[in-house]
Scaffold this active site. Structure first.
Site, short mmCIF file in Angstrom:
data_model
loop_
_atom_site.label_atom_id
_atom_site.label_comp_id
_atom_site.label_asym_id
_atom_site.label_seq_id
_atom_site.Cartn_x
_atom_site.Cartn_y
_atom_site.Cartn_z
N HIS A 79 0.83 -1.20 0.00
CA HIS A 79 0.00 0.00 0.00
C HIS A 79 0.87 1.26 0.00
CE1 HIS A 79 -2.29 3.18 2.23
NE2 HIS A 79 -3.12 2.91 1.25
N GLU A 82 1.92 1.81 -3.47
CA GLU A 82 0.81 2.36 -4.27
C GLU A 82 0.80 3.88 -4.19
OE1 GLU A 82 -3.52 3.59 -3.41
OE2 GLU A 82 -3.28 1.47 -2.88
N HIS A 83 0.98 4.43 -2.98
CA HIS A 83 1.03 5.89 -2.82
C HIS A 83 2.23 6.49 -3.57
CE1 HIS A 83 -1.81 6.98 0.64
NE2 HIS A 83 -2.07 5.71 0.35
N GLU A 159 -3.94 7.93 7.28
CA GLU A 159 -4.93 6.99 6.74
C GLU A 159 -5.21 5.87 7.74
OE1 GLU A 159 -5.76 4.42 2.64
OE2 GLU A 159 -3.93 5.59 2.85
#
Length: 459
Positions: A79, A82-83, A159
């Site tokens: 993840h 992904e950012h 997040e």
């Protein structure tokens, strides 16, 4: 005059292009698009669904890597990466990436799951070449700079904090841990505060290099697209990045395995000062390749998939004990989960649990009525078709199908599989899945006596 080296280069390029193989997987009929697949040198797969009647197109790249591919120290790396792919490439800054799609009124995003990651852009059909160039550039040319890793760390920690502030979301992560323990599938996709703080630029960069080669990728496009044109533009982008050099490479096969979950009667409680208690009661489900998944889908719909479902009627309509109550299934390559979620006042959690447990036991032993099954078949069929009414959903379907199954199924075939489910099929899968001893995950303001009673709920 053409030099000898130029002739050799041209011949090599021609040989590489000859490796590309194109197949028509589904022939379009009755408004359903034609689905084609081309496998490029280097093992890169390109699948498209052509719908000339629309004016939009969605382009995505699916990567066969998710949080289950992480070691404990790398939890959250997929993840995180992904950012970072949105932070800049050799030819575009982060602002260039976002402004290019914004300037044409498009949408661009990505998501990370336990077994795959997807990057996509939805644009007008005339702007598809731009979307292809931008997304391919992100996947092949990310810089992953130290300063970007440090800056994005704070974003990801926020997040995680946002997720933890939403117990209705967080309880599903807790349930995965309850069922799967401290394993790659049981750990959160986002990672934890400790693992994110500990991740370094070199760790993320190595993860990127290992998992983002063409063999792991599926390119998918749906809408008013021409397959040959998409293939040509994708090939150009990847070749320009030097990403298709291993011409003898073959695509990675879909994940497989035969993991059996034997978890039963486990209880995990997270004491939080919330207004509601958030509960997931569940048990092992089915792997996504299990042929019984069609019957399980019908069972899930009838049990907790809509306003006419048993759980909704018993918990909300008849007794008013919860606003949100539903059941769901999660299928992975080698195992699955079946869960029932409810959010209720803390002093009513035991009543809600008893009703849910009683319904699960009743359906496991007695099955569902033919009327309930017929209604669920109709509901599932309708929602399946209605959920494919935009190019984004179509791109998701063909991309995920190629990555996870290696095949494509037409909508008509899907509807036929649902319609073929019999009451006996549903009753058999209900006995097998719902007949197991459940486990329980709860987040809420729980007192000691309540905690003791919650353990009794799964005994």
């Amino acid at each position: 005059m053409t030099s000898r080296s130029s002739k050799a280069t041209a011949r090599t390029s021609s040989e590489a292009r000859a490796v590309a193989r194109t197949q028509t997987l589904l022939q379009g009929t009755n408004g359903i698009g034609t689905v084609r697949r081309t496998t490029l040198p280097g093992g890169l797969r390109v699948v498209t669904e052509t719908l000339p009647s629309v004016r939009s197109a969605t382009f995505g790249i699916w990567v066969q890597v998710g949080s289950r591919d992480e070691t404990p120290t790398l939890n959250g790396a997929t993840h995180y990466l992904e950012h970072l792919l949105f932070k800049g490439t050799r030819k575009r800054s982060a602002l260039d990436i976002s402004s290019a799609i914004d300037a044409v009124g498009g949408e661009m995003n990505a998501f990370t799951a336990k077994e795959y990651t997807c990057y996509y852009a939805r644009v007008l059909d005339t702007d598809l070449p731009l979307a292809i160039d931008v997304v391919c550039d992100m996947l092949t040319g990310s810089l992953i700079l130290e300063e970007d890793v440090d800056a994005e760390r704070g974003v990801i920690l926020e997040e995680i904090a946002m997720t933890e502030d939403d117990p209705g979301d967080c309880v599903h992560d807790l349930f995965a841990h309850t069922m799967l323990g401290d394993t790659p599938l049981g750990r959160p996709v986002l990672g934890t505060v400790d693992t994110i703080n500990a991740l370094t630029r070199s760790q993320v960069a190595r993860f990127y290099k290992k998992h983002y080669d063409p063999r792991h990728l599926v390119v998918a496009a749906a809408g008013n697209v021409d397959h040959a044109t998409v293939v040509r533009q994708v090939r150009k982008a990847f070749e320009k990045a030097g990403a298709l050099t291993q011409t003898d490479a073959v695509p990675l096969a879909p994940r497989d395995g035969a993991r059996t979950l034997k978890t039963a009667g486990r209880v995990e409680l997270l004491n939080r000062r919330t207004e509601q208690a958030h509960v997931v009661l569940g048990m092992p489900g089915l792997a996504r390749t299990d042929e019984r998944r069609w019957a399980l889908g019908v069972l899930n719909t009838a049990l907790g998939g809509g306003m006419s479902s048993r759980l909704f009627q018993e918990v909300r309509e008849k007794r008013g004990l919860a606003y949100s109550v539903y059941s769901y299934t999660s299928g992975f390559a080698d195992c699955g989960l079946f869960g029932v979620y409810a959010g209720c006042r803390p002093n009513q959690v035991h009543d809600v649990l008893k009703i849910c447990r009683d319904e699960l036991d009743r359906v496991a032993s007695d099955g569902l009525s033919d009327e309930e099954i017929g209604r669920a078949v109709g509901q599932l069929s309708g929602s399946t078709v209605l959920g494919l009414e935009d190019t984004g959903a179509l791109m998701n379907r063909i991309g995920k199908s190629e990555l996870c199954w290696g095949t494509q199924m037409s909508v008509d075939d899907m509807l036929a599989r649902i319609a073929a489910v019999t009451p006996d099929d549903v009753r058999e899968v209900a006995r097998d899945v719902l007949g197991r001893r459940p486990s329980l995950s709860v987040i809420g303001p729980l007192k000691d006596k309540q905690a003791d009673r919650l353990h009794e709920a799964v005994s």
